[in-house]
Design a protein around this motif. Sequence first.
Motif, PDB file in Angstrom:
ATOM      1  N   ASP A   1     -91.958 -63.234 -15.483  1.00  0.00           N
ATOM      2  CA  ASP A   1     -92.504 -63.868 -16.687  1.00  0.00           C
ATOM      3  C   ASP A   1     -93.703 -63.057 -17.183  1.00  0.00           C
ATOM      4  O   ASP A   1     -94.553 -62.636 -16.392  1.00  0.00           O
ATOM      5  CB  ASP A   1     -92.958 -65.302 -16.388  1.00  0.00           C
ATOM      6  N   ALA A   2     -93.784 -62.875 -18.507  1.00  0.00           N
ATOM      7  CA  ALA A   2     -94.849 -62.045 -19.074  1.00  0.00           C
ATOM      8  C   ALA A   2     -95.536 -62.758 -20.234  1.00  0.00           C
ATOM      9  O   ALA A   2     -94.913 -63.541 -20.953  1.00  0.00           O
ATOM     10  CB  ALA A   2     -94.285 -60.707 -19.543  1.00  0.00           C
TER      11      ALA A   2
ATOM     12  N   GLU B   1    -103.268 -52.769 -26.601  1.00  0.00           N
ATOM     13  CA  GLU B   1    -102.683 -54.065 -26.323  1.00  0.00           C
ATOM     14  C   GLU B   1    -102.543 -54.203 -24.811  1.00  0.00           C
ATOM     15  O   GLU B   1    -102.448 -53.202 -24.087  1.00  0.00           O
ATOM     16  CB  GLU B   1    -101.324 -54.203 -27.004  1.00  0.00           C
ATOM     17  N   VAL B   2    -102.469 -55.434 -24.315  1.00  0.00           N
ATOM     18  CA  VAL B   2    -102.366 -55.667 -22.873  1.00  0.00           C
ATOM     19  C   VAL B   2    -101.412 -56.823 -22.621  1.00  0.00           C
ATOM     20  O   VAL B   2    -101.514 -57.873 -23.264  1.00  0.00           O
ATOM     21  CB  VAL B   2    -103.742 -55.997 -22.244  1.00  0.00           C
ATOM     22  N   THR B   3    -100.490 -56.629 -21.683  1.00  0.00           N
ATOM     23  CA  THR B   3     -99.623 -57.720 -21.243  1.00  0.00           C
ATOM     24  C   THR B   3     -99.764 -57.900 -19.741  1.00  0.00           C
ATOM     25  O   THR B   3    -100.090 -56.958 -19.008  1.00  0.00           O
ATOM     26  CB  THR B   3     -98.147 -57.447 -21.571  1.00  0.00           C
ATOM     27  N   ILE B   4     -99.524 -59.117 -19.293  1.00  0.00           N
ATOM     28  CA  ILE B   4     -99.546 -59.443 -17.872  1.00  0.00           C
ATOM     29  C   ILE B   4     -98.154 -59.919 -17.480  1.00  0.00           C
ATOM     30  O   ILE B   4     -97.535 -60.717 -18.191  1.00  0.00           O
ATOM     31  CB  ILE B   4    -100.598 -60.528 -17.554  1.00  0.00           C
TER      32      ILE B   4
ATOM     33  N   GLY C   1     -95.674 -77.189 -15.832  1.00  0.00           N
ATOM     34  CA  GLY C   1     -96.752 -76.259 -16.145  1.00  0.00           C
ATOM     35  C   GLY C   1     -96.253 -74.938 -16.683  1.00  0.00           C
ATOM     36  O   GLY C   1     -97.034 -73.998 -16.847  1.00  0.00           O
ATOM     37  N   ALA C   2     -94.953 -74.825 -16.968  1.00  0.00           N
ATOM     38  CA  ALA C   2     -94.397 -73.577 -17.491  1.00  0.00           C
ATOM     39  C   ALA C   2     -94.917 -73.336 -18.905  1.00  0.00           C
ATOM     40  O   ALA C   2     -94.769 -74.199 -19.777  1.00  0.00           O
ATOM     41  CB  ALA C   2     -92.876 -73.630 -17.482  1.00  0.00           C
ATOM     42  N   PRO C   3     -95.497 -72.159 -19.194  1.00  0.00           N
ATOM     43  CA  PRO C   3     -96.066 -71.899 -20.523  1.00  0.00           C
ATOM     44  C   PRO C   3     -94.991 -71.805 -21.604  1.00  0.00           C
ATOM     45  O   PRO C   3     -93.875 -71.329 -21.366  1.00  0.00           O
ATOM     46  CB  PRO C   3     -96.772 -70.547 -20.356  1.00  0.00           C
ATOM     47  N   SER C   4     -95.361 -72.217 -22.804  1.00  0.00           N
ATOM     48  CA  SER C   4     -94.459 -72.083 -23.953  1.00  0.00           C
ATOM     49  C   SER C   4     -94.668 -70.759 -24.664  1.00  0.00           C
ATOM     50  O   SER C   4     -93.932 -70.438 -25.602  1.00  0.00           O
ATOM     51  CB  SER C   4     -94.719 -73.232 -24.943  1.00  0.00           C
ATOM     52  N   TYR C   5     -95.653 -69.985 -24.232  1.00  0.00           N
ATOM     53  CA  TYR C   5     -96.029 -68.769 -24.937  1.00  0.00           C
ATOM     54  C   TYR C   5     -95.643 -67.506 -24.162  1.00  0.00           C
ATOM     55  O   TYR C   5     -96.267 -66.449 -24.325  1.00  0.00           O
ATOM     56  CB  TYR C   5     -97.534 -68.762 -25.238  1.00  0.00           C
ATOM     57  N   LEU C   6     -94.602 -67.614 -23.332  1.00  0.00           N
ATOM     58  CA  LEU C   6     -94.103 -66.429 -22.643  1.00  0.00           C
ATOM     59  C   LEU C   6     -93.547 -65.431 -23.658  1.00  0.00           C
ATOM     60  O   LEU C   6     -93.040 -65.813 -24.722  1.00  0.00           O
ATOM     61  CB  LEU C   6     -93.019 -66.796 -21.640  1.00  0.00           C
ATOM     62  N   ILE C   7     -93.597 -64.159 -23.301  1.00  0.00           N
ATOM     63  CA  ILE C   7     -93.090 -63.106 -24.181  1.00  0.00           C
ATOM     64  C   ILE C   7     -91.571 -63.185 -24.279  1.00  0.00           C
ATOM     65  O   ILE C   7     -90.868 -63.339 -23.273  1.00  0.00           O
ATOM     66  CB  ILE C   7     -93.508 -61.722 -23.647  1.00  0.00           C
ATOM     67  N   ASP C   8     -91.062 -63.076 -25.494  1.00  0.00           N
ATOM     68  CA  ASP C   8     -89.637 -62.856 -25.713  1.00  0.00           C
ATOM     69  C   ASP C   8     -89.431 -61.348 -25.623  1.00  0.00           C
ATOM     70  O   ASP C   8     -89.782 -60.592 -26.536  1.00  0.00           O
ATOM     71  CB  ASP C   8     -89.222 -63.379 -27.086  1.00  0.00           C
ATOM     72  N   LYS C   9     -88.891 -60.906 -24.505  1.00  0.00           N
ATOM     73  CA  LYS C   9     -88.845 -59.475 -24.225  1.00  0.00           C
ATOM     74  C   LYS C   9     -87.981 -58.703 -25.216  1.00  0.00           C
ATOM     75  O   LYS C   9     -88.113 -57.478 -25.338  1.00  0.00           O
ATOM     76  CB  LYS C   9     -88.373 -59.238 -22.792  1.00  0.00           C
TER      77      LYS C   9
END
Length: 709
Positions: free
Chosen positions: A324-325, A257-260, A201-209
């Motif tokens: 993870d963001a 903009e908003v990040t989680i 269930g790990a997302p593929s769309y995590l932020i590349d910091k």
Amino acid sequence: MKKLTMMLLTLMSVMMFSCKDKDLYDPNAPKPGEEQKVANTFDFSTVQNVMLTVDYSAFNTHGPVFFSIYHENPFVGEGEDEHLNENIKPIYEDYTDKNGRFSQAVELPAYAKHLYVVTGNFFVTEQLMETDVQNGAAKAAATSAGTRAARRAVTRRGAQTNDVSRMPQLSYNVDDNGNKVGERVYKDWQTPLGTWDDRSGAPSYLIDKSKVKKELIFSDDEMEGLYATVSQVLNANKACKKTYRDHEDLVLDKASEVTITMLGGSTCWNSSLGYYYYEAGKEPTKQEDLNIIMLFPNTQDGNWARFDSRKNDYNGNIGVNRGDAIQLMYYPNIASADTTGATTIFPANTKIGFILKSHGWGMQGEDYVIKGFAENDRKYNVWGASTPNLSYCKVPAGYENKKSPYQYPNPDGDSRSAKFAYQTVNGDKYAIVSFEDACNDEDYDDVVFALKPVNAFKPLPEIDSERVVTEGVYAFEDLWPAQGDYDMNDVVVDFKHERELTRNNTNENFRNIYQTFYLTTYQNYVTLVSGLALKLDTKKKPTSITMRKITSGSDDNVQVTFENDGSIYYLTNDVTAELGTTYILELYYKDGATNEELASVEPFIFRKENNDQEWEVHIPYEAPTAKMDFKYFGTGDDASKPSNDVFFVRSGNYPFAFYLAGVNIDAFKNTLLLRANESKKIDQLYPDFIQWSTSKGVEKKQWYLSPAR
């Protein structure tokens, strides 16, 4: 004549010899016909001084750890039903330093020999430790932080899915096999952000910091501040404060903009988290109004291990790592499932909400199995929304009165999230949101995340200071120094000492800023008029001292001025005339005070007499005030020796007064405080009292828990 002279000389010699043994003017000398009084050396103390050491430094606690000390195991139940018994009260509570260590001399009830050390800290998995008091010391140290399971697939008979259409549990009630039951509860979740790993269930769309603006990513220092705030607010063994739970959804002050960023969780369940948004003033009113976008299909981070017996319940099925963001996207036409016009900029005055499907990843029907879960967990039809009235909880037949998993069934769909702010030393504020994933507790620490950018949202609740309370009961005989009836109910006082702790910023140790003493008088049936006073011993000068009282039958906390003479505060001259009144003394320390710097009090009863002298009664061996009239000592039933600093003692097994530490007044409401028990010696009401007294406190330390039948 010579014979008479010799007789007189002999008599004088005898008298001189006798005076060497006993001063003719000694006020403690027995009167004619009286026997020499020998003071009982037992001080009737119910307090022990213990050098207490608690050490959580094996964990990265990200700041001070709040802990509680119990004298009996406060956990009851097993498995899903294991929980703190709210009727068992801690005997001491405090914070460690910022490194997770505590080592101080503390006062504990004398009966406490085997201690249970409990914390609900978000970062400490060893939440229950045990230790013994030996030679005046007790030590409890967490020896291992445990190991985090690596991300791996669950045990399964078939493929999991990255296709939301195969996850009906996100929108429908389902049965044991994951099949839809009844009408849809929420709209189908949408997945415009992307896909996820079908095994974890790990997302593929995590932020590349490395590719995102730094103002949208938390620095290491900011993460430490966030974690310290989470540690202060959320406690796995306490209900989250309503202040945080009742706040509205996050409202953007300006277009942004908003990040989680995922901070972690404290649950064994594999839940699914989504978000939605709406314009302020156009709040959704029913579940199907929400246009839910998938964020994290599996919120399990693998760090949950509250009890060793449960630590593998998630079976290593880890969907996120702490930190993870994801960048949230704004879709203007999302209500029509249309993603055209997508942008990273949310308009000002937009409200952002979140929803957690309890165990959503762990309810994937017959082709998905997690070891350790009961069948009913497959059909745990519960959703928690951050918007009031839009959560959902379906309680199946047979579970209405069970602790797990429906103790808090939430029929009105109340919000199941908390919102609060992390504030830096320079005043910057960051939004934190936490969720409760079940209906069996209210700790709200199951999924926790933070949002950026800084100062983007309208103000959220700031962190309250923590309050720590210890309590006890004072009982006095008012016939001293004459022999009394020793029913110990002439003046009964419920005593509470409250400390309010805070820190200037989230990485500092806690310090006491307020210290408050509460003394409440209870029913008695005396004819003598006695007053209640206390002696205040201040180690550090308070910035201010405020005096208040609450009269019987009123909730009004009224500021007053107690008569005082230096460190002596006269709360009332007539206890009987003000029965049920609570007298309050509040000390404020502007710069904070350590535990060692806190003041202490010594309550006593008094009567004012001529020439400003007083009649006083204190607990055994406690010194009187400078106004005490010493003529009373050694008379009647008293065996005090003022020259040896021995006060308010007698030779028998009954005291003139006592203080019971760690005891609530409720223990005496059906015994000492009943009119029918007036003039009955205390051992008639509590048969174990005499054994406690004669053993000098070694035996029957909790005699007050065993009243006569």
